[in-house]
Design an enzyme around this catalytic site. Structure first.
Site, short mmCIF file in Angstrom:
data_model
loop_
_atom_site.label_atom_id
_atom_site.label_comp_id
_atom_site.label_asym_id
_atom_site.label_seq_id
_atom_site.Cartn_x
_atom_site.Cartn_y
_atom_site.Cartn_z
CE1 TYR A 35 -3.73 -2.36 0.25
CE2 TYR A 35 -2.87 -3.11 2.60
CZ TYR A 35 -3.35 -3.15 1.20
OH TYR A 35 -4.40 -4.14 1.66
CB THR A 36 3.93 2.42 1.50
OG1 THR A 36 4.38 1.61 1.63
CG2 THR A 36 3.02 2.27 3.22
#
EC number: 5.6.2.2
Length: 836
Positions: free
Chosen positions: A122-123
């Site tokens: 997600y990052t």
């Protein structure tokens, strides 16, 4: 059954364990846990940043998924699994963990509360400008490159590191048998320190401390004292005491205070700290806090500790230091790899290690640039030679059968090198024009100048230092940031609550409703006799009134005597500090066991409880008693009995007797005074009733003041209406204890009754306060000595309907004090006696 290729080598188990453990230990030390002194990075950090460079994740490009970065790092350089690599990547993006983050993260990368980062899928991330400075010139053969773990790629053993990253960002790690914990520093200060060492290799650590006073942590906070800093800088080891930065705010109800935490000590989890404080409140270890709130937002940290009504913020802060992570210790250990060996280095050696590395980088970069320039100059020489005989060159090329044949012909016929011949063959036709020939000649001339400069740099070490100096100065100019961590020079160990209390003279006021406060002496500006004064206590008509004023030092012991004859033991600094107009807080908040109708009657401040010294107590009806001072040296929570009081009587004064030459004077409301030696009253126990000190004229008369005096003093008698008189002590005839006494001042309609009396000298000043809160301070040099039975002079102009209610002596040691600052400096702490 063994195969022919299998070989078994018998070996002693002890030797094998020793050798294997040694190999493992060295692997952990060299290749895992300790940073390199040159670029300040551990291998895992270096490999992540290098993988990001290979992905071209510079500050201006789009972020890439951390999963991609971790995957490339694991697959190409660091075969330890993505779940091990990702936490390292996350930490390099956290601005509360790194003073100058090396990774620019996008997404949830955790928080100072200890929240974990989101999953790597997600990052996203990219390099910061700080990381680019570490990687700059990596492609110019500035550092050694070694094969990766499977020998399919190459990776750098160290980065060129344009700034001293190890000291800027610090580092921590646990190896085998050793650990490192290097604090971060401010880049601007570190550059100034590096420039000092660069200019003079013999620069002292004291000189470094002048420009770089200590570490600068990303979370700010406070470093207490310089002893730990000096130890760290001189020896490489030291203990830094870190505190949260906080301040005190007044609550919205104006009756309580809030302690506001705005910066955390380094590596302290804010959420865990709040939990710790809450647990201590429940355990009754922190008793002064009523509520804890976290009001932090995107603008910064704000933790609110709401105090209970009447609690001293200084006391609560001190207990926070003692029992919570509001104060922590950072054990600095400046251990790093220097020339591939672990060394504990002082600050000078660590800076010098970076300078040596940077000089090597500059020299290798210069050599690379020189080789490149010489190669290009060689080609340009061929161009110029070809341009001078272009027709022959073109003819030779046209007559050649192929490219290889043309190259051989150029080499043989014109003495070109193979490199020059190939470059000539790759020329385009437009490059044969006269304009292009001029460009070649210009470029060749510029290259010759560069070659001369590069050779000079390689020959002269001082020029290399000049280059480093220029690069650092440019960084300093563009990337200098303010210091975040404050260094408090006078902060010491908190062994006692009083360590955080400053010793200063204060005025203590008590109202008719028993509200108490303390104020610095300097808030009262000295005026001439007859002035109108300043507002010292804010009253509204028909409300509370000022009953008493006392002077003391913040670190004195206060013996608080009530009208019921009870004594309470208190430190001055525990009282709430307020402004002149503030009403204060109920004294019942500071004294336990106060009964209905019980009020403060007298206060005495002492520094220590000495044997051979006495307290002299006096009641409204003229009863006196002498008690040894050390009898009050062991306080009880709910007070102790000081005097047995008769029905209808009450305690009005307490005095300190230090030597046998002192005498006692009692003054009554109707203007009488009695003087006798204190040895006329024998020492008694605390519970004794006492003996007769003065005989009152009638039922309307009562004792208003008790003074301990010497022959060389004078006494100032003050009346309700603002008039008073100063007379010599010797003018009052010495009488027996219990007599009616002599006249102290004329009582009439102008003067009013006697408010009180106090012993004074020319070096004293008097503070007078009225029922409406008017205050004035008068120098005794402005009040002349008069006869004992005279009416006196006006001391203060009172407003209509106002009367004096309190008086106090302040000793000063200058003849004339005109400013608040001079006045505050002249007060002799702890030498004043105190009376209503």
């Amino acid at each position: 059954m063994l195969n022919k290729e299998e070989i078994i080598v018998p070996k002693n188990l002890e030797e094998e364990m020793k050798e294997s453990y040694l190999r493992y230990s060295m692997s952990v030390i060299i290749s895992r846990a300790l940073p390199d002194a040159r670029d300040g990075l551990k291998p895992s950090q270096r490999r992540i940043l290098y993988a990001m460079k290979q992905l071209n994740l510079t500050p201006g490009v789009k972020h890439r998924k951390c999963a991609k970065i971790c995957g490339d790092t694991s697959g190409d350089y660091h075969p330890h699994g993505e779940s091990v690599i990702y936490p390292t990547l996350v930490r390099m993006a956290q601005d509360w963990a790194m003073r100058y983050p090396l990774v620019d993260g996008q997404g949830n990368f955790g928080s100072i509360d200890g929240d974990p980062a989101a999953a790597m899928r997600y990052t996203e991330a990219r390099l910061t400008h700080s990381a680019i400075f570490l990687l700059e010139d990596l492609d110019k053969d500035t550092v050694d490159m070694v094969p990766n773990y499977d020998e399919t790629k190459y990776e750098p053993v160290v980065f060129p590191s344009k700034f001293p990253n190890l000291l800027c960002n610090g580092s921590s790690g646990i190896a085998v048998g050793m650990a490192t914990n290097i604090p971060p520093h401010n880049l601007g200060e570190l550059i100034e320190a590096t420039l000092l060492v660069l200019a003079n290799s013999q620069t002292s650590i004291e000189d470094i401390l002048e420009v770089m006073p200590g570490p600068d942590f990303p979370t700010g906070g406070i470093i207490c004292g310089t002893e730990g800093i000096r130890s760290t800088y001189y020896t490489g080891r030291g203990k830094l005491r870190l505190r949260a930065r906080m301040h005190v705010e007044e609550n919205s109800d104006k009756q309580r205070e809030n302690i506001i935490l705005t910066e955390m000590p380094y590596n302290v989890n804010k959420s865990r700290l709040i939990e710790q404080i809450a647990e201590l409140i429940n355990e009754k270890t922190l008793t002064g806090i009523s509520d804890v709130r976290d009001e932090s937002d995107k603008d910064g940290i704000r933790v609110v500790l709401e105090l209970k009504k009447g609690e001293s913020s200084e006391v609560v802060i001190n207990r926070l230091y003692k029992f919570t992570d509001v104060q922590v210790t950072f054990g600095a250990n400046m251990l790093a790899l220097d020339k591939n060996l672990p060394r504990t280095m002082n600050i000078h050696r660590m800076i010098s290690a970076w300078i040596r590395h940077r000089m090597d980088v500059i020299q290798r970069r210069t050599r690379y640039e020189l080789n490149k320039a010489e190669a290009r100059a060689h080609i340009l020489e061929g161009f110029l030679k070809a341009l001078s005989c272009m027709d022959e060159v073109v003819k030779t090329i046209r007559e050649s059968s192929n490219k290889e044949h043309a190259k051989q012909q150029l080499v043989e016929l014109f003495s070109f090198s193979e490199a020059q011949a190939l470059a000539i063959l790759e020329l385009r036709l437009y490059q044969l024009t006269g304009l292009e020939a001029d460009k070649v000649q210009k470029e060749y001339s510029e290259l010759l100048e560069k070659i001369t400069y590069y050779r000079k740099v390689l020959a002269e070490e001082e020029l290399v230092k000049d280059i480093i100096r220029e690069e650092l100065q440019e960084l300093h100019k563009v990337h200098k940031t303010p210091r975040r961590t404050r260094i408090e020079m006078d902060a010491g160990d908190v062994r006692d609550i009083e360590d955080i209390i400053s010793d200063e003279s204060v005025i203590i006021t008590i109202s008719g409703d028993d509200y108490v406060k303390r104020m610095p002496v300097k808030v009262f500006r000295e005026q001439k006799r007859g002035g109108q004064g300043v507002t010292g206590f804010d009253m509204k008509k028909g409300s509370d009134f000022l009953k008493a004023v006392y002077s003391a030092s913040t670190k004195d012991y206060l013996l608080i005597f009530t009208n019921f004859g009870q004594c309470y033991w208190l430190k001055v600094w525990r009282l709430p500090e307020g402004e002149r107009r503030a009403k204060g807080k109920p004294i019942i908040n500071f004294l336990e066991g106060i009964r209905p109708g019980e009020q403060v009657a007298a206060v005495l401040n002492v520094k220590r409880f000495e044997q051979g010294e006495y307290l002299f107590l006096a009641t409204k009806k003229g009863v006196v008693k002498k008690v040894s001072l050390d009898a009050f040296g062991s306080p009880r929570k709910k007070g102790i009995r000081a005097l047995e009081i008769d029905d209808g009587d009450e305690l009005i004064a307490a005095r300190h007797i230090a030597n046998d030459e002192e005498k006692v004077m009692l003054f009554t409301r109707l203007g009488m005074a009695v003087r006798f030696p204190h040895d006329k009253v024998r020492p008694m126990g605390r519970a004794a009733r006492g003996v007769r000190g003065v005989s009152l004229k009638n039922e309307q008369d009562f004792v208003v003041s008790c003074q301990v005096v010497t022959e060389d003093q004078s006494v100032l008698v003050v009346c309700d209406n603002g008039f008073g008189k100063r007379s010599l002590v010797c003018d009052f005839r010495e009488t027996n204890r219990g007599s009616v006494g002599v006249r102290s001042i004329v009582i009439n309609q102008r003067n009013g009754d006697v408010l009180g009396a106090i012993s004074v000298t020319d070096c004293d000043s008097i503070l007078l306060m009225s029922a409406q809160g008017q205050a004035i301070r008068i120098n005794m040099q402005d009040v002349r000595v008069m006869g004992r039975a005279t009416q006196g002079v006006r001391l203060v102009n009172l407003r209509e309907g106002d009367t004096l209610v309190a008086m106090e002596k302040l000793s000063i040691n200058t003849e004339s004090v005109e400013t608040e600052e001079n006045l505050a400096a002249s007060v002799q702490s702890g030498q004043d006696t105190i009376e209503e």
